[in-house]
Design a protein around this motif. Structure first.
Motif, PDB file in Angstrom:
ATOM      1  N   ILE A   3      30.468  50.063  48.314  1.00 33.95           N
ATOM      2  CA  ILE A   3      31.649  49.250  48.580  1.00 33.95           C
ATOM      3  C   ILE A   3      31.931  48.325  47.396  1.00 33.95           C
ATOM      4  O   ILE A   3      31.053  48.069  46.564  1.00 33.95           O
ATOM      5  CB  ILE A   3      31.497  48.419  49.871  1.00 33.95           C
ATOM      6  N   CYS A   4      33.163  47.830  47.349  1.00 33.78           N
ATOM      7  CA  CYS A   4      33.573  46.864  46.334  1.00 33.78           C
ATOM      8  C   CYS A   4      34.567  45.903  46.976  1.00 33.78           C
ATOM      9  O   CYS A   4      35.006  46.126  48.109  1.00 33.78           O
ATOM     10  CB  CYS A   4      34.195  47.555  45.128  1.00 33.78           C
ATOM     11  N   GLY A   6      37.783  45.079  45.945  1.00 30.41           N
ATOM     12  CA  GLY A   6      39.152  45.585  45.993  1.00 30.41           C
ATOM     13  C   GLY A   6      40.057  44.762  45.105  1.00 30.41           C
ATOM     14  O   GLY A   6      39.600  44.041  44.222  1.00 30.41           O
ATOM     15  N   ARG A   7      41.352  44.882  45.341  1.00 29.59           N
ATOM     16  CA  ARG A   7      42.382  44.243  44.513  1.00 29.59           C
ATOM     17  C   ARG A   7      42.136  44.575  43.052  1.00 29.59           C
ATOM     18  O   ARG A   7      42.257  45.725  42.661  1.00 29.59           O
ATOM     19  CB  ARG A   7      42.470  42.751  44.773  1.00 29.59           C
ATOM     20  N   GLU A   9      39.348  44.683  41.508  1.00 34.08           N
ATOM     21  CA  GLU A   9      38.004  45.248  41.323  1.00 34.08           C
ATOM     22  C   GLU A   9      37.845  46.471  42.216  1.00 34.08           C
ATOM     23  O   GLU A   9      37.328  46.372  43.326  1.00 34.08           O
ATOM     24  CB  GLU A   9      36.930  44.214  41.659  1.00 34.08           C
ATOM     25  N   GLN A  10      38.306  47.618  41.717  1.00 34.50           N
ATOM     26  CA  GLN A  10      38.184  48.855  42.475  1.00 34.50           C
ATOM     27  C   GLN A  10      37.556  49.939  41.614  1.00 34.50           C
ATOM     28  O   GLN A  10      37.754  49.964  40.401  1.00 34.50           O
ATOM     29  CB  GLN A  10      39.540  49.316  42.986  1.00 34.50           C
ATOM     30  N   MET A  15      34.428  51.990  48.308  1.00 31.89           N
ATOM     31  CA  MET A  15      35.449  51.632  49.295  1.00 31.89           C
ATOM     32  C   MET A  15      35.701  50.128  49.235  1.00 31.89           C
ATOM     33  O   MET A  15      34.771  49.335  49.374  1.00 31.89           O
ATOM     34  CB  MET A  15      34.959  52.014  50.692  1.00 31.89           C
ATOM     35  N   PRO A  16      36.952  49.704  49.030  1.00 34.90           N
ATOM     36  CA  PRO A  16      37.249  48.273  49.020  1.00 34.90           C
ATOM     37  C   PRO A  16      37.123  47.665  50.422  1.00 34.90           C
ATOM     38  O   PRO A  16      37.566  48.265  51.402  1.00 34.90           O
ATOM     39  CB  PRO A  16      38.690  48.190  48.534  1.00 34.90           C
ATOM     40  N   GLY A  18      37.496  43.959  50.746  1.00 37.49           N
ATOM     41  CA  GLY A  18      38.151  42.659  50.772  1.00 37.49           C
ATOM     42  C   GLY A  18      37.574  41.665  49.793  1.00 37.49           C
ATOM     43  O   GLY A  18      36.473  41.833  49.286  1.00 37.49           O
ATOM     44  N   ASN A  27      35.827  43.305  57.533  1.00 37.89           N
ATOM     45  CA  ASN A  27      36.039  44.717  57.225  1.00 37.89           C
ATOM     46  C   ASN A  27      34.744  45.526  57.175  1.00 37.89           C
ATOM     47  O   ASN A  27      34.709  46.673  57.627  1.00 37.89           O
ATOM     48  CB  ASN A  27      36.820  44.861  55.917  1.00 37.89           C
TER      49      ASN A  27
END
Length: 176
Positions: A3-4, A6-7, A9-10, A15-16, A18, A27
């Motif tokens: 996971i990461c 997001g926004r 930083e992907q 999977m983003p 939040g 999430n």
């Protein structure tokens, strides 16, 4: 499961979930409820309190939630604010999480004195959710900035190169 945040930083392999602790907690809990993973690996950027250098890549399985005001005597916490998936953290790099970015370089000295080296907004939430579900977890971070008055500008300046470096590191590590 990788996971990461997001926004900005992907990664194509992650999977983003939040930005900040609240979005991640909500999430990631939903994901764990839908299908409990065997392992959670968080990948992302971090600020250094001083000892880790820009573009260093650091792995950790221990997160803290310490607010800057704790070191100045302006607060305390009645809850356990360190979570780890290790039995021995004596050689572990601790990653602190807050929904605020540290911009006071002097505060960093207090963190490093407690062996807290990095700051990432999401990691504590990742580790708490993983702990709740009994899932082993960890994180891989690339340093984009120091926690000082230039934190945001340096993050923006270094983010793209740092993300490429972290992307290559994780993909190389996955092939082993």
């Amino acid at each position: 499961m990788i996971i990461c945040a997001g926004r900005s930083e992907q990664f194509d392999f992650a999977m983003p979930v939040g930005v900040g602790m609240m979005e991640v907690a909500i999430n990631l809990t939903r994901l764990c409820e839908a299908k409990k993973p065997e392992y959670i690996l968080f990948v992302g950027t971090a600020g250094s309190y001083g000892e880790k250098k820009i573009f260093d890549i650091v792995e950790s399985k221990t997160a803290a939630n310490i607010e800057n005001s704790f070191f100045t005597g302006g607060s305390y916490s009645p809850v356990d604010n360190v979570v780890t998936s290790l039995k021995d953290v004596s050689r572990e790099t601790l990653v602190n999480s807050s929904n605020y970015i540290t911009t006071d370089k002097e505060i960093g000295k207090y963190y490093t004195a407690q062996n807290v080296q990095l700051e990432n907004m999401e990691f504590f939430a990742v580790m708490k959710v993983a702990q709740f579900y009994g899932i082993s977890a960890g994180g891989i971070f690339v340093v984009t900035n120091y926690c000082d008055e230039n934190a945001h500008e340096d993050f923006e300046k270094n983010r793209k190169e740092a993300m490429k470096s972290l992307d290559a590191y994780v993909k190389k590590r996955a092939k082993k």
